[in-house]
Scaffold this motif. Structure first.
Motif, short mmCIF file in Angstrom:
data_model
loop_
_atom_site.label_atom_id
_atom_site.label_comp_id
_atom_site.label_asym_id
_atom_site.label_seq_id
_atom_site.Cartn_x
_atom_site.Cartn_y
_atom_site.Cartn_z
N VAL A 273 0.84 -1.21 0.00
CA VAL A 273 0.00 0.00 0.00
C VAL A 273 0.87 1.25 0.00
O VAL A 273 0.62 2.20 -0.75
CB VAL A 273 -0.97 -0.01 1.21
CG1 VAL A 273 -1.67 1.34 1.36
CG2 VAL A 273 -1.98 -1.14 1.07
N TYR B 199 0.25 0.99 -4.30
CA TYR B 199 -0.71 0.02 -4.83
C TYR B 199 -1.98 0.04 -4.00
O TYR B 199 -1.98 0.41 -2.83
CB TYR B 199 -0.13 -1.40 -4.80
CG TYR B 199 1.04 -1.62 -5.73
CD1 TYR B 199 0.85 -1.80 -7.09
CD2 TYR B 199 2.34 -1.65 -5.23
CE1 TYR B 199 1.92 -2.02 -7.94
CE2 TYR B 199 3.42 -1.86 -6.08
CZ TYR B 199 3.20 -2.05 -7.43
OH TYR B 199 4.26 -2.27 -8.26
N LYS B 200 -3.07 -0.42 -4.63
CA LYS B 200 -4.33 -0.59 -3.92
C LYS B 200 -4.20 -1.85 -3.07
O LYS B 200 -3.63 -2.85 -3.51
CB LYS B 200 -5.47 -0.75 -4.93
CG LYS B 200 -6.83 -0.83 -4.32
CD LYS B 200 -7.90 -0.91 -5.41
CE LYS B 200 -9.27 -1.06 -4.77
NZ LYS B 200 -10.30 -1.25 -5.78
N ALA B 201 -4.70 -1.81 -1.84
CA ALA B 201 -4.57 -2.94 -0.92
C ALA B 201 -5.06 -4.23 -1.57
O ALA B 201 -6.18 -4.30 -2.07
CB ALA B 201 -5.35 -2.66 0.36
N ASN B 202 -4.19 -5.23 -1.57
CA ASN B 202 -4.52 -6.55 -2.11
C ASN B 202 -3.52 -7.53 -1.52
O ASN B 202 -2.37 -7.61 -1.97
CB ASN B 202 -4.46 -6.55 -3.64
CG ASN B 202 -4.91 -7.87 -4.23
OD1 ASN B 202 -4.54 -8.94 -3.75
ND2 ASN B 202 -5.71 -7.79 -5.29
#
Length: 159
Positions: A27, A31-34
């Motif tokens: 994150v 990046y988007k949380a994944n």
């Protein structure tokens, strides 16, 4: 390995090297949380290699060694001697000696109010007392420099 070409991968590796979890590092790298993608990226060879390199560099920067400290104290000693600050020079010499195990500080234990140490031996068995006596005899002879019985000395009392 140089800085990674992908800026987000580099930031991710840096965050992992700092001890952050893969999720958090992912994150913070933009990046988007994944969780799945974070774990997968953390297993990538180029990421693992970069993290290892960053951790190694950090360890080298923070490593404190006896030799490094000795070198620093030598610089202090030379500077102090040049400036005729001899007490500082002597302190540096003493510091070097302590670091390198050449000087050991001795401490004397005392009992209450500075008196002798008192030990209650009344609860000890004869076997324990004999072991203690042998230990104390060995300590006394090593402190005085005289050989113990069986080490060039004699168990016999002169007649």
């Amino acid at each position: 390995m140089p800085v990674l070409n992908n800026a987000r991968h580099e930031k991710f590796a840096q965050n992992l090297a700092k001890g952050k979890t893969a999720d958090r590092a992912y994150v913070e790298a933009g990046y988007k949380a994944n969780r799945h993608n974070a774990a997968a990226l953390a297993r990538e060879e180029h990421i693992l290699t970069r993290v290892h390199e960053l951790q190694k560099k950090a360890a080298e920067r923070t490593a404190v060694t006896i030799q490094g400290l000795t070198d620093e104290l030598e610089e202090v000693r030379v500077s102090a001697s040049t400036a005729e600050q001899y007490s500082v020079a002597v302190s540096a010499i003493m510091g070097k000696a302590k670091l390198n195990g050449l000087l050991v500080e001795k401490k004397q234990l005392t009992g209450a109010n500075g008196g002798p140490v008192q030990i209650d031996l009344t609860g000890m068995s004869n076997e324990q007392l004999q072991s203690l006596e042998a230990l104390l005899a060995a300590l006394a002879s090593s402190a005085s420099g005289t050989p113990e019985a069986g080490e060039g000395g004699t168990d016999e009392t002169p007649s």
